[in-house]
Design a protein around this motif. Structure first.
Motif, mmCIF file in Angstrom:
data_model
loop_
_atom_site.group_PDB
_atom_site.id
_atom_site.type_symbol
_atom_site.label_atom_id
_atom_site.label_comp_id
_atom_site.label_asym_id
_atom_site.label_seq_id
_atom_site.Cartn_x
_atom_site.Cartn_y
_atom_site.Cartn_z
ATOM 1 N N ARG A 1 0.832 -1.212 0.000
ATOM 2 C CA ARG A 1 0.000 0.000 0.000
ATOM 3 C C ARG A 1 0.864 1.258 0.000
ATOM 4 N N GLN A 2 1.961 1.241 0.784
ATOM 5 C CA GLN A 2 2.834 2.406 0.819
ATOM 6 C C GLN A 2 3.548 2.603 -0.515
ATOM 7 N N ALA A 3 3.939 1.524 -1.150
ATOM 8 C CA ALA A 3 4.600 1.618 -2.448
ATOM 9 C C ALA A 3 3.648 2.179 -3.507
ATOM 10 N N ASP A 4 2.370 1.808 -3.417
ATOM 11 C CA ASP A 4 1.376 2.348 -4.349
ATOM 12 C C ASP A 4 1.246 3.863 -4.175
ATOM 13 N N LYS A 5 1.283 4.335 -2.931
ATOM 14 C CA LYS A 5 1.193 5.779 -2.684
ATOM 15 C C LYS A 5 2.404 6.510 -3.258
#
Length: 210
Positions: free
Chosen positions: A146-150
């Motif tokens: 999820r953090q990488a997507d952001k």
């Protein structure tokens, strides 16, 4: 007299401090008992490496690991009730907090070549031979994805790596809570091996209630 930080790193005193405080996490009472027994076995012209637990803790404070020096500040209670004569003693005391710059400590971990092949610089998906997903290291979890997507949503951060910072603490002495820091890129087996992937970041003072 305490050994200098340089001498401490080269001698058995550092190894003893590492054994008692980091690896064994011995309580303050047991440290005192051990040093008293040690002193009783020595001749009059010999001294134990530390006189008591205070000697040990103050010596640890003198040590600079890598290029990240120790710093300190003092805190005290400033809220209501200070004028009450029956207020607990901890409200009237000052407490020293020792710490190292967390940004520099993490930078030191990331620059450690020993971890070059044991770090994940991007989220990963791990499956076993049956196709079942396995959660092994931190970067195999959904949170990392999820953090990488952001990060990927912002063109200005394309190519950047999400680096989670993990803090932990436990009460191993009667005077301080040691605070540890690590980064989530390092594999779990490296964390468990105590190879500086988990580093001492600070000492949090424990107020005494009376």
């Amino acid at each position: 007299m305490f050994p200098s930080p340089v001498d401490l790193k080269k001698g058995p005193a550092f190894e003893l401090a590492d054994l008692l405080y980091i690896r064994d996490q011995m309580s303050a009472t047991n440290i005192n008992d051990l040093l008293q027994v040690w002193a009783a076995t020595l001749s009059e012209d010999q001294d134990p490496p530390f006189v008591n637990k205070e000697d040990l803790y103050e010596t640890i404070n003198l040590v600079e690991v890598g290029e990240v020096p120790w710093q300190s500040f003092s805190v005290s209670y400033q809220g209501a009730g200070l004028s009450d004569p029956n207020s607990p003693s901890w409200k009237h005391a000052a407490y020293d907090v020792w710490f190292r710059d967390p940004r520099l400590v993490i930078k030191q971990q990331l620059g450690n070549r020993d971890f070059a092949n044991e770090m994940d610089f991007a989220p990963k998906l791990v499956r076993d031979e049956h196709g079942t997903r396995r959660y092994t290291d931190f970067m195999s979890g959904n949170f990392a994805w999820r953090q990488a997507d952001k990060i990927g949503e912002d063109p200005a951060t394309h190519g950047a790596t999400f680096c989670p910072v993990i803090l932990s603490s436990d009460k191993t002495t009667n005077d301080y809570y040691p605070l540890y820091v690590s980064n989530g890129l390092v594999h779990n087996n490296v964390h468990q091996a105590h190879r500086n992937a988990l580093m001492l970041l600070g000492f949090l003072a424990i107020p005494k209630s009376k």
